[in-house]
Design a protein around this motif. Structure first.
Motif, PDB file in Angstrom:
ATOM      1  N   ARG A 123       7.018  19.710   1.158  1.00  0.00           N
ATOM      2  CA  ARG A 123       7.748  19.448   2.347  1.00  0.00           C
ATOM      3  C   ARG A 123       7.143  18.207   3.331  1.00  0.00           C
ATOM      4  N   ASP A 124       6.413  17.492   2.379  1.00  0.00           N
ATOM      5  CA  ASP A 124       5.759  16.296   2.725  1.00  0.00           C
ATOM      6  C   ASP A 124       6.921  15.249   3.122  1.00  0.00           C
ATOM      7  N   ARG A 125       6.851  14.618   4.468  1.00  0.00           N
ATOM      8  CA  ARG A 125       8.085  13.817   4.827  1.00  0.00           C
ATOM      9  C   ARG A 125       7.370  12.446   4.414  1.00  0.00           C
ATOM     10  N   VAL A 126       8.474  11.715   3.733  1.00  0.00           N
ATOM     11  CA  VAL A 126       8.307  10.262   3.308  1.00  0.00           C
ATOM     12  C   VAL A 126       8.840   9.237   4.306  1.00  0.00           C
ATOM     13  N   THR A 127       8.072   8.302   4.669  1.00  0.00           N
ATOM     14  CA  THR A 127       8.323   7.514   5.812  1.00  0.00           C
ATOM     15  C   THR A 127       8.749   6.118   5.592  1.00  0.00           C
ATOM     16  N   ARG A 128       8.440   5.733   4.308  1.00  0.00           N
ATOM     17  CA  ARG A 128       8.599   4.205   4.059  1.00  0.00           C
ATOM     18  C   ARG A 128       8.508   4.038   2.580  1.00  0.00           C
ATOM     19  N   PHE A 129       9.366   2.950   1.778  1.00  0.00           N
ATOM     20  CA  PHE A 129       9.314   2.629   0.526  1.00  0.00           C
ATOM     21  C   PHE A 129       9.445   1.037   0.566  1.00  0.00           C
ATOM     22  N   PHE A 130       8.801   0.643  -0.753  1.00  0.00           N
ATOM     23  CA  PHE A 130       8.834  -0.743  -0.779  1.00  0.00           C
ATOM     24  C   PHE A 130       8.682  -1.070  -2.563  1.00  0.00           C
ATOM     25  N   PHE A 131       9.412  -2.137  -2.846  1.00  0.00           N
ATOM     26  CA  PHE A 131       9.486  -2.706  -4.183  1.00  0.00           C
ATOM     27  C   PHE A 131       8.822  -4.040  -4.592  1.00  0.00           C
ATOM     28  N   ASN A 132       8.415  -4.276  -5.523  1.00  0.00           N
ATOM     29  CA  ASN A 132       8.010  -5.499  -6.069  1.00  0.00           C
ATOM     30  C   ASN A 132       9.065  -6.272  -7.075  1.00  0.00           C
ATOM     31  N   GLN A 133       8.983  -7.428  -7.313  1.00  0.00           N
ATOM     32  CA  GLN A 133      10.028  -8.164  -8.003  1.00  0.00           C
ATOM     33  C   GLN A 133      10.425  -7.765  -9.263  1.00  0.00           C
ATOM     34  N   LYS A 134       9.619  -6.696  -9.987  1.00  0.00           N
ATOM     35  CA  LYS A 134       9.947  -6.360 -11.271  1.00  0.00           C
ATOM     36  C   LYS A 134      10.323  -5.092 -11.205  1.00  0.00           C
ATOM     37  N   GLY A 135      10.854  -4.432 -10.206  1.00  0.00           N
ATOM     38  CA  GLY A 135      11.472  -3.018  -9.965  1.00  0.00           C
ATOM     39  C   GLY A 135      10.819  -2.061  -9.732  1.00  0.00           C
ATOM     40  N   VAL A 136       9.242  -2.101  -9.508  1.00  0.00           N
ATOM     41  CA  VAL A 136       8.418  -0.969  -9.302  1.00  0.00           C
ATOM     42  C   VAL A 136       8.492  -0.742  -8.102  1.00  0.00           C
ATOM     43  N   GLY A 137       8.541   0.623  -7.692  1.00  0.00           N
ATOM     44  CA  GLY A 137       8.668   1.114  -6.321  1.00  0.00           C
ATOM     45  C   GLY A 137       7.693   1.776  -5.864  1.00  0.00           C
ATOM     46  N   ILE A 138       7.164   1.965  -4.570  1.00  0.00           N
ATOM     47  CA  ILE A 138       6.142   2.875  -3.983  1.00  0.00           C
ATOM     48  C   ILE A 138       6.814   3.405  -2.772  1.00  0.00           C
ATOM     49  N   ALA A 139       6.690   4.703  -2.648  1.00  0.00           N
ATOM     50  CA  ALA A 139       7.316   5.494  -1.494  1.00  0.00           C
ATOM     51  C   ALA A 139       6.039   6.296  -0.925  1.00  0.00           C
ATOM     52  N   VAL A 140       5.752   6.189   0.622  1.00  0.00           N
ATOM     53  CA  VAL A 140       4.459   6.671   1.306  1.00  0.00           C
ATOM     54  C   VAL A 140       5.099   7.612   2.241  1.00  0.00           C
ATOM     55  N   GLY A 141       3.940   8.597   2.884  1.00  0.00           N
ATOM     56  CA  GLY A 141       4.491   9.506   3.531  1.00  0.00           C
ATOM     57  C   GLY A 141       3.377  10.534   4.207  1.00  0.00           C
ATOM     58  N   GLU A 142       3.860  11.692   4.538  1.00  0.00           N
ATOM     59  CA  GLU A 142       2.738  12.673   5.102  1.00  0.00           C
ATOM     60  C   GLU A 142       1.789  13.014   4.076  1.00  0.00           C
ATOM     61  N   ASN A 143       0.385  13.387   4.633  1.00  0.00           N
ATOM     62  CA  ASN A 143      -0.617  14.211   3.787  1.00  0.00           C
ATOM     63  C   ASN A 143      -1.015  13.194   2.660  1.00  0.00           C
ATOM     64  N   GLY A 144      -0.752  11.716   2.783  1.00  0.00           N
ATOM     65  CA  GLY A 144      -1.227  10.687   1.992  1.00  0.00           C
ATOM     66  C   GLY A 144      -0.387  10.552   0.698  1.00  0.00           C
ATOM     67  N   ARG A 164      -5.437  11.312   2.433  1.00  0.00           N
ATOM     68  CA  ARG A 164      -4.971  12.453   3.041  1.00  0.00           C
ATOM     69  C   ARG A 164      -4.277  12.032   4.279  1.00  0.00           C
ATOM     70  N   TYR A 165      -4.517  10.828   4.510  1.00  0.00           N
ATOM     71  CA  TYR A 165      -3.746  10.190   5.936  1.00  0.00           C
ATOM     72  C   TYR A 165      -2.466  10.052   5.982  1.00  0.00           C
ATOM     73  N   LEU A 166      -1.746  10.242   6.974  1.00  0.00           N
ATOM     74  CA  LEU A 166      -0.325  10.153   7.380  1.00  0.00           C
ATOM     75  C   LEU A 166      -0.047   8.089   6.903  1.00  0.00           C
ATOM     76  N   LEU A 167       0.854   8.112   6.028  1.00  0.00           N
ATOM     77  CA  LEU A 167       0.941   6.723   5.693  1.00  0.00           C
ATOM     78  C   LEU A 167       2.582   6.270   6.163  1.00  0.00           C
ATOM     79  N   VAL A 181      -0.357   1.049   5.255  1.00  0.00           N
ATOM     80  CA  VAL A 181      -0.986   1.421   6.413  1.00  0.00           C
ATOM     81  C   VAL A 181      -0.627   2.769   6.884  1.00  0.00           C
ATOM     82  N   GLY A 182      -1.439   3.414   7.867  1.00  0.00           N
ATOM     83  CA  GLY A 182      -1.240   4.589   8.432  1.00  0.00           C
ATOM     84  C   GLY A 182      -2.165   4.979   9.426  1.00  0.00           C
ATOM     85  N   ALA A 183      -2.240   6.309   9.761  1.00  0.00           N
ATOM     86  CA  ALA A 183      -2.938   6.821  10.816  1.00  0.00           C
ATOM     87  C   ALA A 183      -4.294   6.631  10.572  1.00  0.00           C
TER      88      ALA A 183
END
Length: 326
Positions: A123-144, A164-167, A181-183
């Motif tokens: 149920r943790d909500r995802v708030t943001r995602f980002f990629f590098n130039q090689k196509g690796v992606g990171i998505a972040v959200g609630e409860n770390g 465990r912080y909101l990201l 960055v986050g809460a």
């Protein structure tokens, strides 16, 4: 001579006056959450209720596309003219057993989209995602929540971390270095492409949320957050020092055009601008009280989007620009 001096003085004011922020007329009152350009001409804006706007003339006009979902569209990002991602959020009352967030992927410039779920998301909500130039992606959200997308894979898989912080935001500085960055004023950095994360040092650490981080290159970055907080790093995000933004409103996004000029936006129609790498920020008048969510720069134009179908444009090349047509 006195009249000549007055005339010269008045003309100098016109020459140095900042360009006005103009509210564009668009066919929606949706809460607009993100704006992105894939070329000088082509760009997208997304928001609540599946709102999807597009432009083919550099943002002079925007067309509302027929909804392909009624879910909230939180973020849009394109690697190139063909390949892009949308972060989507289901309605809390209609999601059933599904996770709160999911992704949509396109390989044809946004004509069609395929759904990709977050593995182990719950149920943790995802708030943001980002990629590098090689196509690796990171998505972040609630409860770390941190999800990783491998360049050679098709799954967003949740990492196991002690965070465990909101990201709320993140970016790759380069292919190996990343910042989140986050809460609670928390900032985390990675030197191994996002596999492991460490606490960054933050001067005058704020109690509130840090909402957005932007890196101009591998070493130089800025953060924006609650209470008008702005921070600056010159060592790849390992340590941050406070800058005086001159505002107390929450800041939601920050972007830099070059090593000197940048913008940040936030609550109550706030826009601040710097031409000194953030050492001095000035408040720019927008005439609005709506919350602004994101800002993007396309050529010499800056676009800010937010609540109530708000799209603001500022053309730094034309201080006498007339209001854009619908």
């Amino acid at each position: 001579m006195r009249r000549l001096f007055i005339l010269i003085f008045v003309l100098s004011l016109f020459q140095t006056a900042p360009a006005a922020w103009v509210k564009q007329r668009v066919p929606t009152f949706a809460w607009l959450h993100d704006v992105a350009f894939v070329s000088a001409d082509d760009g997208f804006i997304v928001g609540s209720g599946g709102t999807f706007l597009e432009t083919n003339d550099g943002g002079s006009t925007w067309t509302k596309r027929t909804n392909f979902t009624d879910d909230t569209l939180r973020q849009i990002w394109f690697a190139d003219a063909s390949n892009g991602w949308l972060l989507c959020e289901r309605d809390i009352f209609n999601r059933g057993a599904n996770g709160s967030s999911y992704m949509l992927k396109t390989v044809d410039g946004g004509k069609t989209w395929d759904k990709v779920e977050f593995t182990g998301g719950g149920r943790d909500r995802v708030t943001r995602f980002f990629f590098n130039q090689k196509g690796v992606g990171i998505a972040v959200g609630e409860n770390g929540a941190i999800y990783e997308f491998k360049a050679d894979g098709s799954v967003w898989e949740r990492q196991t971390t002690s965070i465990r912080y909101l990201l709320l935001g993140g970016t790759f500085n380069d292919d190996r270095s990343a910042t989140m960055v986050g809460a609670g004023g928390n900032v985390f950095f990675s030197d191994d492409g996002g596999s492991t994360w460490f606490n960054a040092s933050v001067s005058s650490k704020p109690a509130g949320k840090l909402n957005s981080v932007f890196f101009l290159n591998r070493t130089t970055g800025w953060i924006a957050g609650a209470g008008g907080s702005v921070f600056f790093s010159q060592n790849g995000g390992k340590s941050w020092r406070a800058q005086n933004s001159g505002v107390a409103n929450d800041l939601t996004d920050i972007v830099f055009v070059n090593s000197a000029e940048g913008y940040a936006v936030g609550a109550d129609g706030t826009v601040i601008h710097t031409t000194t790498a953030g050492n001095v920020w000035t408040v720019e008048q927008t005439g609005l009280k709506h919350r602004l969510e994101r800002i993007a720069v396309n050529g010499k134009k800056a676009f800010a989007v937010g609540f109530g179908g708000t799209i603001l444009v500022n053309d730094a090349a034309d201080n006498n620009r007339a209001q854009l047509k619908q």
